[in-house]
Design an enzyme around this catalytic site. Structure first.
Site, PDB file in Angstrom:
ATOM      1  N   GLU A 141       0.849  -1.188   0.000  1.00 17.87           N
ATOM      2  CA  GLU A 141       0.000   0.000   0.000  1.00 17.87           C
ATOM      3  C   GLU A 141       0.883   1.235   0.000  1.00 17.87           C
ATOM      4  OE1 GLU A 141      -3.827   2.169   2.111  1.00 17.87           O
ATOM      5  OE2 GLU A 141      -2.896   0.460   3.135  1.00 17.87           O
TER       6      GLU A 141
ATOM      7  N   ASP B   6      -3.001  12.269  -3.692  1.00 17.83           N
ATOM      8  CA  ASP B   6      -3.199  13.701  -3.905  1.00 17.83           C
ATOM      9  C   ASP B   6      -3.453  13.972  -5.387  1.00 17.83           C
ATOM     10  OD1 ASP B   6      -2.970  16.496  -4.130  1.00 17.83           O
ATOM     11  OD2 ASP B   6      -1.594  16.588  -2.444  1.00 17.83           O
TER      12      ASP B   6
ATOM     13  N   THR C 211     -14.612   5.326   4.115  1.00 16.01           N
ATOM     14  CA  THR C 211     -14.072   6.098   5.227  1.00 16.01           C
ATOM     15  C   THR C 211     -15.027   7.250   5.580  1.00 16.01           C
ATOM     16  OG1 THR C 211     -12.859   7.613   3.781  1.00 16.01           O
ATOM     17  CG2 THR C 211     -11.741   5.570   4.440  1.00 16.01           C
ATOM     18  N   LYS C 212     -14.788   7.876   6.729  1.00 18.18           N
ATOM     19  CA  LYS C 212     -15.605   9.018   7.135  1.00 18.18           C
ATOM     20  C   LYS C 212     -15.522  10.125   6.092  1.00 18.18           C
ATOM     21  CE  LYS C 212     -14.957   8.105  12.082  1.00 18.18           C
ATOM     22  NZ  LYS C 212     -14.355   8.596  13.349  1.00 18.18           N
TER      23      LYS C 212
END
Length: 247
Positions: A73, A148, A226-227
């Site tokens: 990862e 990003d 995810t949140k």
């Protein structure tokens, strides 16, 4: 995460030295007391130092018996998804690269809380890890989640997922292994799909199994929401998963 341009030639006395290729931008951030404690107490066991020679995976994961599947990862942020996947796939080993100290501490903290032993972290530039520590066809999978996007066109060259890096990764994935990228930036998703499609060692299996998705893949069961992602979906933002297989 970024990938700067490689030097065209060795520096001379008349020109300043240029930075080597990197897969990241070193971010600043405060390391909490809990993260610092995890770094101090769990770091010696689960952090893998960078080295300029191939990594002994059996020794690193302390399992000299039959080798387990190995997933690389790149850039795990605060480690929320990484910990979830590692818990879901306890028989898979995860080698995770991240240079952000609070993120490394946060993942170590999660590992301690969840008693996860199948993760190792290399707090070093992923490009150098790939070049020097990973032999050919050693990986069963690669995860790159929400790198990003470098939104401005003049910064697109800094994006992580470009042809040279994908060629390095494809050569290190076993035949039948996979690379899974995810992004919430549509223009970057289009670039990722184009870059992976151009790599001759990779095949987009979603074209045959889900032609209606135009090359994108359904979210694999192991990747959690995810949140941050849930918040974006509620605002109408899209998320694109791109999964290719090594041929």
């Amino acid at each position: 995460m970024t990938q700067d341009a490689a030097p065209d030639s060795a520096p001379t006395h008349a020109t300043p030295e240029r930075r080597a290729i990197r897969s990241f931008v070193k971010r600043t951030g405060r390391t909490t007391a809990g993260q610092t404690k995890a770094l101090n107490e769990l770091g010696p066991r689960f952090l893998v130092p960078y080295q300029s020679s191939p990594l002994d995976f059996a020794a690193a994961f302390q399992q000299p018996q039959s080798p387990q599947p190995l997933v690389l990862e790149i850039g795990f942020g605060m480690g929320e998804a990484t910990a979830h996947i590692a818990a879901l796939l306890p028989d898979t080993h995860f080698l995770c690269c991240e240079v952000h100290d609070p993120g490394v501490g946060a993942l170590l903290k999660r590992m301690g809380e969840q008693d996860l032993k199948n993760i190792r972290i290399c707090a070093h530039d992923a490009v150098e890890v790939i070049d020097h520590m990973l032999p050919l066809q050693c990986l069963d999978g690669v995860h790159i989640f929400f790198p990003d996007p470098w939104h401005k066109a003049r910064h697109n060259k800094r994006r992580l997922i470009q042809s040279p890096l994908i060629a390095k990764l494809a050569a290190r994935i076993k035949v039948g292994g996979y690379i899974h990228c995810a992004t919430d930036w549509q223009e970057y998703a289009e670039q990722i799909l184009q870059v992976l499609s151009a790599e001759p060692l990779l095949k987009n299996t979603a074209l045959a199994t889900h032609p209606e998705l135009l090359g994108y893949a359904p979210k694999p069961h192991y990747r959690p929401l995810t949140k941050f992602e849930n918040r974006g979906l509620k605002l109408g933002h899209g998320v694109w998963d791109i999964v290719f297989e090594r041929v």
